[in-house]
Design an enzyme around this catalytic site. Structure first.
Site, PDB file in Angstrom:
ATOM      1  N   GLU A   1      -5.327  14.541  16.003  1.00  0.00           N
ATOM      2  CA  GLU A   1      -4.388  15.375  15.250  1.00  0.00           C
ATOM      3  C   GLU A   1      -5.047  16.416  14.353  1.00  0.00           C
ATOM      4  OE1 GLU A   1      -0.950  13.335  13.590  1.00  0.00           O
ATOM      5  OE2 GLU A   1      -1.554  11.508  14.616  1.00  0.00           O
TER       6      GLU A   1
ATOM      7  N   HIS B   1       6.137   5.103  -1.444  1.00  0.00           N
ATOM      8  CA  HIS B   1       6.947   3.924  -1.157  1.00  0.00           C
ATOM      9  C   HIS B   1       6.277   2.664  -1.701  1.00  0.00           C
ATOM     10  CE1 HIS B   1       9.212   5.684   2.556  1.00  0.00           C
ATOM     11  NE2 HIS B   1       9.903   5.844   1.440  1.00  0.00           N
ATOM     12  N   TYR B   2       7.112   1.764  -2.204  1.00  0.00           N
ATOM     13  CA  TYR B   2       6.631   0.404  -2.473  1.00  0.00           C
ATOM     14  C   TYR B   2       7.757  -0.544  -2.087  1.00  0.00           C
ATOM     15  CZ  TYR B   2       4.146  -3.536  -4.300  1.00  0.00           C
ATOM     16  OH  TYR B   2       3.475  -4.725  -4.382  1.00  0.00           O
TER      17      TYR B   2
ATOM     18  N   SER C   1       4.942   1.306   4.428  1.00  0.00           N
ATOM     19  CA  SER C   1       4.957   0.837   5.816  1.00  0.00           C
ATOM     20  C   SER C   1       3.569   0.437   6.284  1.00  0.00           C
ATOM     21  CB  SER C   1       5.494   1.937   6.735  1.00  0.00           C
ATOM     22  OG  SER C   1       6.818   2.247   6.407  1.00  0.00           O
TER      23      SER C   1
ATOM     24  N   TYR D   1      -0.661  -0.077   4.632  1.00  0.00           N
ATOM     25  CA  TYR D   1      -1.368  -0.226   3.361  1.00  0.00           C
ATOM     26  C   TYR D   1      -2.627   0.647   3.308  1.00  0.00           C
ATOM     27  CZ  TYR D   1       1.971  -3.820   2.294  1.00  0.00           C
ATOM     28  OH  TYR D   1       3.152  -4.480   2.036  1.00  0.00           O
ATOM     29  N   HIS D   2      -2.400   1.930   3.314  1.00  0.00           N
ATOM     30  CA  HIS D   2      -3.400   2.960   3.010  1.00  0.00           C
ATOM     31  C   HIS D   2      -2.616   3.985   2.203  1.00  0.00           C
ATOM     32  CE1 HIS D   2      -6.952   5.598   3.731  1.00  0.00           C
ATOM     33  NE2 HIS D   2      -6.029   6.530   3.474  1.00  0.00           N
TER      34      HIS D   2
ATOM     35  N   HIS E   1      -0.587   6.726   0.691  1.00  0.00           N
ATOM     36  CA  HIS E   1      -0.080   7.994   1.222  1.00  0.00           C
ATOM     37  C   HIS E   1       1.128   8.416   0.405  1.00  0.00           C
ATOM     38  CE1 HIS E   1       1.984   4.720   3.342  1.00  0.00           C
ATOM     39  NE2 HIS E   1       3.007   5.533   3.501  1.00  0.00           N
ATOM     40  N   VAL E   2       1.380   9.721   0.417  1.00  0.00           N
ATOM     41  CA  VAL E   2       2.469  10.311  -0.369  1.00  0.00           C
ATOM     42  C   VAL E   2       3.368  11.102   0.570  1.00  0.00           C
ATOM     43  CG1 VAL E   2       3.055  11.902  -2.239  1.00  0.00           C
ATOM     44  CG2 VAL E   2       1.033  10.422  -2.443  1.00  0.00           C
ATOM     45  N   HIS E   3       4.673  10.971   0.379  1.00  0.00           N
ATOM     46  CA  HIS E   3       5.664  11.633   1.216  1.00  0.00           C
ATOM     47  C   HIS E   3       6.112  12.943   0.574  1.00  0.00           C
ATOM     48  CE1 HIS E   3       6.486   7.809   3.503  1.00  0.00           C
ATOM     49  NE2 HIS E   3       5.927   7.331   2.397  1.00  0.00           N
TER      50      HIS E   3
END
Length: 319
Positions: free
Chosen positions: A167, A250-251, A254, A256-257, A259-261
Site C-alpha cells: 500500500e 477507539h477503545y 479493533s 492493538y497497534h 491508530h487514529v481515525h
C-alpha cells in the site's frame, strides 16, 4: 490496507503472510453460502460466511462483506437517464414510490473478502448480545492486558504499510520519525470517490503502543503531530478543513497497534458512539492535565456476549 459495524478500518484483510504480490482473483462465483452472519440496514451491508472448495475437495471458510457504495454526484445524471427499468410500487395522491434498476456499471457493490477466514473473523461479524463494561485500571492489568497478550491476531499488515511493503502508493502523508511519526492512509471502507464518507487512518511507527491505555504525556508530541499534520494533509489532498473532521481513537480498538481515525464530520461512521470513540483533542487535553490519566481512569466500552474478553470479565465477577 488501512478500522459496517462495520467494516472500522477494522482490517478484515488481517494477513500474517506479509505483503505478497498481485493475488489471484477470489473465486466469488464458486462460493458456497453457509450462513448470513448479520445484515445492517443502516450501513446497507450484509456479512456472509461462505466456503470455497479447493482442488483437493476440502472446503475453506471465507468471510464476504457486501456494501452498497454511496452515490457519486457526477454519475447521478447517468443513473437517471440510463436506468434499465423504473417500476411503480406505490401511488398515493402526489406521492409515488418506484424501484429504479440501474445499469451494471452504476450498480457497484463494494466486496470485502477475508480468505481464508478464521473463526475469530466470523465471530466478529455474527450478531450477538451486547453488554456495557466499566473497566478500571486494575481490571485492565488483571483481565484485559493478559487477554491481549494471549491473542494471536496478526497485525503484520500494519507493519507492511509502515515498512512500505504494501500500500505504499496509498500513503497520503508520512512523518518518518520512529518515535513521533506516523503514516496516514485511506481506510478501505472509503472508496475515495466522494468526500461524504471520507475515512482515513493514522498508524503510528511506534510498535509498543497498543491502545489508549498505554498513552502518557510522553506521547503528546506524537499525538499533536497526528492531529496537526493529519488535518493539513487532508486539507491539501481533499480540501476538507479540520473543522469538518472527526478525529478520534477507539477503545477497545479493533487491533492493538495505536491508530487514529479521521472521518468526515457528517458521516455516521461505525464506532463513533460515546462508549467507544475518544476525541483526539480530548485525549491530548487529558494527558496535559495528568500524564497518567489513562492509567487511572475507568473506561467504558461494549463487548459481545460471545467474546473471550467478556467471559473473562464474567469470571472475575465484573459483569
Amino acid at each position: 490496507m488501512a478500522e459496517a459495524p462495520p467494516v472500522k478500518r477494522k482490517r478484515e484483510e488481517e494477513d500474517a503472510d506479509g505483503a505478497g504480490g498481485a493475488a489471484a482473483p477470489f473465486p466469488l462465483a464458486e462460493l458456497r453460502l453457509r450462513r448470513v452472519l448479520r445484515e445492517s440496514a443502516r450501513d446497507k451491508a450484509v456479512f456472509l460466511h461462505g466456503e470455497v472448495t479447493g482442488p483437493s475437495g476440502e472446503g475453506t471458510d471465507a468471510l464476504v462483506i457486501l456494501e452498497k457504495t454511496p452515490f457519486q454526484e457526477e454519475k447521478l445524471l447517468d443513473l437517471l437517464k440510463k436506468h434499465t427499468k423504473l417500476e411503480l410500487r406505490m401511488h398515493n395522491d402526489i406521492y409515488k414510490t418506484y424501484h429504479l434498476y440501474p445499469p451494471p456499471e452504476l450498480s457497484e457493490i463494494k466486496t470485502t473478502v477475508v480468505y481464508p477466514a478464521t473463526e475469530k473473523h466470523l465471530q466478529k461479524y455474527l450478531r450477538q448480545e451486547v453488554h456495557l463494561i466499566r473497566e478500571t485500571w486494575e481490571d485492565y492489568k488483571n483481565i484485559t492486558l493478559p487477554y491481549i497478550q494471549s491473542q494471536s491476531f496478526s497485525i503484520q499488515w500494519v507493519y507492511n504499510i509502515l515498512e512500505k511493503k504494501a500500500e505504499a502508493d496509498r500513503i497520503i502523508h508520512e512523518n518518518p520519525d520512529p518515535c513521533d511519526g506516523f503514516v496516514l492512509v485511506p481506510d478501505f471502507k472509503w472508496n475515495q470517490n466522494q468526500l461524504d464518507d471520507l475515512y482515513l487512518i493514522a498508524l503510528v511507527h511506534r510498535r509498543e503502543v497498543k491502545s489508549l491505555r498505554d498513552l502518557t504525556a510522553e506521547h503528546l508530541p506524537l499525538l499533536r503531530n497526528i492531529l496537526q499534520e493529519g488535518k493539513e494533509a487532508i486539507m491539501k489532498h481533499f480540501s476538507v478543513p479540520g473543522s469538518q473532521l472527526r478525529i478520534y481513537l477507539h477503545y477497545h480498538p479493533s487491533y492493538y497497534h495505536l491508530h487514529v481515525h479521521f472521518t468526515a464530520l457528517g458521516y455516521d461512521a461505525p464506532g463513533i458512539s460515546v462508549e467507544r470513540a475518544h476525541l483526539l483533542t480530548d485525549v491530548i487535553d487529558n494527558l496535559v492535565l495528568d500524564s497518567t490519566y489513562y492509567q487511572k481512569r475507568a473506561l467504558t466500552f461494549t463487548l459481545q456476549a460471545d467474546k473471550e474478553l467478556f467471559k473473562r470479565f464474567q469470571e472475575a465477577g465484573r459483569v
